[in-house]
Write a protein that holds these residues in place. Structure first.
Motif, PDB file in Angstrom:
ATOM      1  N   ASN A   1     -11.342  -5.434  15.907  1.00 49.27           N
ATOM      2  CA  ASN A   1     -11.449  -4.973  14.524  1.00 49.27           C
ATOM      3  C   ASN A   1     -10.569  -3.760  14.273  1.00 49.27           C
ATOM      4  OD1 ASN A   1     -13.198  -7.002  13.882  1.00 49.27           O
ATOM      5  ND2 ASN A   1     -15.030  -5.750  14.121  1.00 49.27           N
ATOM      6  N   ALA A   2     -10.433  -2.915  15.279  1.00 54.91           N
ATOM      7  CA  ALA A   2      -9.547  -1.761  15.143  1.00 54.91           C
ATOM      8  C   ALA A   2      -8.109  -2.228  14.958  1.00 54.91           C
ATOM      9  CB  ALA A   2      -9.655  -0.857  16.358  1.00 54.91           C
ATOM     10  N   PHE A   3      -7.713  -3.251  15.714  1.00 57.25           N
ATOM     11  CA  PHE A   3      -6.351  -3.778  15.588  1.00 57.25           C
ATOM     12  C   PHE A   3      -6.125  -4.382  14.209  1.00 57.25           C
ATOM     13  CE2 PHE A   3      -3.288  -7.287  16.220  1.00 57.25           C
ATOM     14  CZ  PHE A   3      -2.184  -6.521  16.571  1.00 57.25           C
ATOM     15  N   ARG A   4      -7.103  -5.148  13.712  1.00 57.46           N
ATOM     16  CA  ARG A   4      -6.978  -5.730  12.370  1.00 57.46           C
ATOM     17  C   ARG A   4      -6.907  -4.643  11.306  1.00 57.46           C
ATOM     18  NH1 ARG A   4     -11.320 -10.192  11.094  1.00 57.46           N
ATOM     19  NH2 ARG A   4     -12.482  -8.259  11.186  1.00 57.46           N
ATOM     20  N   SER A   5      -7.745  -3.613  11.436  1.00 57.20           N
ATOM     21  CA  SER A   5      -7.730  -2.511  10.474  1.00 57.20           C
ATOM     22  C   SER A   5      -6.389  -1.789  10.498  1.00 57.20           C
ATOM     23  CB  SER A   5      -8.838  -1.509  10.778  1.00 57.20           C
ATOM     24  OG  SER A   5     -10.090  -2.103  10.636  1.00 57.20           O
TER      25      SER A   5
ATOM     26  N   ILE B   1      -3.870  -1.183   7.393  1.00 52.49           N
ATOM     27  CA  ILE B   1      -3.474   0.167   6.978  1.00 52.49           C
ATOM     28  C   ILE B   1      -1.961   0.316   7.046  1.00 52.49           C
ATOM     29  CG2 ILE B   1      -3.589   2.609   7.621  1.00 52.49           C
ATOM     30  CD1 ILE B   1      -6.492   2.021   8.563  1.00 52.49           C
ATOM     31  N   ALA B   2      -1.356  -0.209   8.109  1.00 51.74           N
ATOM     32  CA  ALA B   2       0.094  -0.088   8.273  1.00 51.74           C
ATOM     33  C   ALA B   2       0.845  -0.844   7.184  1.00 51.74           C
ATOM     34  CB  ALA B   2       0.514  -0.596   9.647  1.00 51.74           C
TER      35      ALA B   2
ATOM     36  N   ASP C   1       0.006  -1.077   4.088  1.00 53.87           N
ATOM     37  CA  ASP C   1      -0.066  -0.337   2.824  1.00 53.87           C
ATOM     38  C   ASP C   1       0.492   1.077   2.909  1.00 53.87           C
ATOM     39  OD1 ASP C   1      -1.274  -2.462   1.576  1.00 53.87           O
ATOM     40  OD2 ASP C   1      -3.306  -1.748   1.972  1.00 53.87           O
ATOM     41  N   ALA C   2       0.744   1.563   4.098  1.00 51.05           N
ATOM     42  CA  ALA C   2       1.134   2.961   4.277  1.00 51.05           C
ATOM     43  C   ALA C   2       2.622   3.170   4.011  1.00 51.05           C
ATOM     44  CB  ALA C   2       0.804   3.419   5.692  1.00 51.05           C
ATOM     45  N   MET C   3       2.915   4.319   3.467  1.00 50.58           N
ATOM     46  CA  MET C   3       4.299   4.736   3.279  1.00 50.58           C
ATOM     47  C   MET C   3       4.593   5.831   4.297  1.00 50.58           C
ATOM     48  SD  MET C   3       5.651   2.987   0.841  1.00 50.58           S
ATOM     49  CE  MET C   3       7.113   3.933   0.605  1.00 50.58           C
ATOM     50  N   ALA C   4       5.535   5.573   5.170  1.00 49.41           N
ATOM     51  CA  ALA C   4       5.882   6.548   6.198  1.00 49.41           C
ATOM     52  C   ALA C   4       6.720   7.671   5.588  1.00 49.41           C
ATOM     53  CB  ALA C   4       6.660   5.876   7.316  1.00 49.41           C
ATOM     54  N   PRO C   5       6.511   8.885   6.053  1.00 54.15           N
ATOM     55  CA  PRO C   5       7.317   9.992   5.529  1.00 54.15           C
ATOM     56  C   PRO C   5       8.713   9.969   6.144  1.00 54.15           C
ATOM     57  CG  PRO C   5       5.880  10.780   7.257  1.00 54.15           C
ATOM     58  CD  PRO C   5       5.522   9.339   7.019  1.00 54.15           C
ATOM     59  N   THR C   6       9.648  10.523   5.430  1.00 59.60           N
ATOM     60  CA  THR C   6      10.980  10.702   6.005  1.00 59.60           C
ATOM     61  C   THR C   6      10.974  11.973   6.844  1.00 59.60           C
ATOM     62  OG1 THR C   6      11.739  12.004   4.123  1.00 59.60           O
ATOM     63  CG2 THR C   6      12.067   9.612   3.996  1.00 59.60           C
ATOM     64  N   TYR C   7      11.945  12.108   7.687  1.00 59.20           N
ATOM     65  CA  TYR C   7      12.048  13.312   8.518  1.00 59.20           C
ATOM     66  C   TYR C   7      12.165  14.550   7.639  1.00 59.20           C
ATOM     67  CZ  TYR C   7      13.716  16.586  12.031  1.00 59.20           C
ATOM     68  OH  TYR C   7      13.852  17.671  12.852  1.00 59.20           O
ATOM     69  N   ALA C   8      13.010  14.462   6.627  1.00 54.41           N
ATOM     70  CA  ALA C   8      13.216  15.611   5.738  1.00 54.41           C
ATOM     71  C   ALA C   8      11.936  15.951   4.976  1.00 54.41           C
ATOM     72  CB  ALA C   8      14.351  15.325   4.761  1.00 54.41           C
TER      73      ALA C   8
END
Length: 86
Positions: A51-55, A59-60, A62-69
């Motif tokens: 279930n952790a893997f499915r969650s 989440i991944a 829908d998530a927006m990763a930040p840029t380095y800057a």
């Protein structure tokens, strides 16, 4: 009643402290929320690894990763767990 919950609370914070110092070797205040989010996610799903893997996949997606800057300029903030099931 308090005696029932204090050992559990102590266990949670002892595990958190060990996890932070053992794996990450220290945490800055700037990124503390991200570390706490990850610990909460792992702790709440510790008995159900699938279930952790499915969650995590959900989440991944829908998530927006930040840029380095954005991450190091201070413009980006770590998300909180208000809308997720952490």
């Amino acid at each position: 009643m308090t005696e029932e919950f204090l050992p559990i609370t102590h266990l949670v914070f002892a595990n958190l402290k060990t996890w932070l110092s053992g794996i990450h070797h220290g945490v800055s205040a700037k990124h503390l929320q991200a570390y706490l989010n990850e610990y909460t996610f792992r702790f709440n799903r510790r008995f159900y690894p699938f279930n952790a893997f499915r969650s995590l996949l959900g989440i991944a997606g829908d998530a927006m990763a930040p840029t380095y800057a954005g991450l190091y300029s201070g413009d980006w903030t770590h998300p909180t767990c208000s809308g997720c099931m952490c």
